[in-house]
Design an enzyme around this catalytic site. Sequence first.
Site, PDB file in Angstrom:
ATOM      1  CG  ASP A  33      25.588  84.259  63.046  1.00 41.07           C
ATOM      2  OD1 ASP A  33      26.122  83.942  64.129  1.00 41.07           O
ATOM      3  OD2 ASP A  33      25.839  83.701  61.966  1.00 41.07           O
ATOM      4  CG  ASP A  53      20.765  81.368  70.759  1.00 48.48           C
ATOM      5  OD1 ASP A  53      20.088  80.474  70.208  1.00 48.48           O
ATOM      6  OD2 ASP A  53      21.795  81.136  71.414  1.00 48.48           O
ATOM      7  CE1 TYR A 140      24.934  69.037  62.160  1.00 41.66           C
ATOM      8  CE2 TYR A 140      25.720  67.128  60.933  1.00 41.66           C
ATOM      9  CZ  TYR A 140      25.278  68.433  60.958  1.00 41.66           C
ATOM     10  OH  TYR A 140      25.162  69.137  59.797  1.00 41.66           O
ATOM     11  CB  ILE A 184      38.492  70.712  52.222  1.00 38.85           C
ATOM     12  CG1 ILE A 184      38.226  69.433  51.396  1.00 38.85           C
ATOM     13  CG2 ILE A 184      39.072  71.817  51.331  1.00 38.85           C
ATOM     14  CD1 ILE A 184      37.288  69.630  50.219  1.00 38.85           C
TER      15      ILE A 184
END
Length: 310
Positions: A33, A53, A140, A184
């Site tokens: 990460d 990366d 995306y 949410i």
Amino acid sequence: MRNKLVVVTGGAGFIGSHIAWELVKDNEVVIIDNLYTGKEENVPPGAKLVKADIRDYSAIAELISHADYVFHEAAQVSVVESIRDPVFTEEVNVIGTINILKALLDGHGKLIFASSAAVYGDNPNLPLKEAERPRPLSPYGLTKATAEEYLRVFHELYGLPAVALRYFNVFGPRQGFNQYAGVISIFINRALKNEPLVIFGDGKQTRDFIYVKDVVRANLLVAGSRRANGRVFNVATGRGTSILELATKIIEITGANTPILFDKPRPGDIRHSLADIGEIRKLGFEPEFSLEEGLKKTVEWYATGHRRGE
């Protein structure tokens, strides 16, 4: 799954961290990460964090090649951000995935890839089946569809074991809270502060919401299934909920005294989304959490100061 070397890309992020917390109990877990959106506090004790990366092949190749399983959750996940910067989204979501596929060719591992319902676009043929032609409405969604095709080619050309999971609307503890986050987490955080819940559009648009723990179960299920190799599966509940109904339910659960406001629709947002989960059910998957159960657990997590390990 026990005593395996497991790599989770994006494992300091929302879904990836839940996968890592579950797997670290019985396996060696390495998280890749770059902390672009992930947080070190999400990394479970016992897991190794490698700050790298996925666009940098040399930084990840050796780790990937030694893995028994790779759960690929790292991505640029914002539709809005993808519209603003499609090149960055392509580099992370497509080139990053190709790097992982290429590295796996030097090893023996299996790839479980986090795709998205965004590949379907605004398709009226509900509930959506995996055989529907992808018609994404955003960069995306396009990058997720493209990455899926790379998985298919690497499976058919090289025999690489790989599975793509099309997540619908995932929610739960540790989900990011910002303008690009899931509806949410935004609604819950605003409700807990007694701030207005803003709905983009008329609120009649519907989504298929699934609690993150059920998504983890789907990942582990396909990881252990040879029948899943080379295939794509929807990961959802098969039940639709309107955004207005969702907002009302969150106000009820939080006990908030807050209004619901309406704003203009956002570009790239789809009207209705509902999954057919018949294919993954054939592997034995069944969602365990209802929307209300998941919402209560998520509200509790945000309200009690983000307990570690939840």
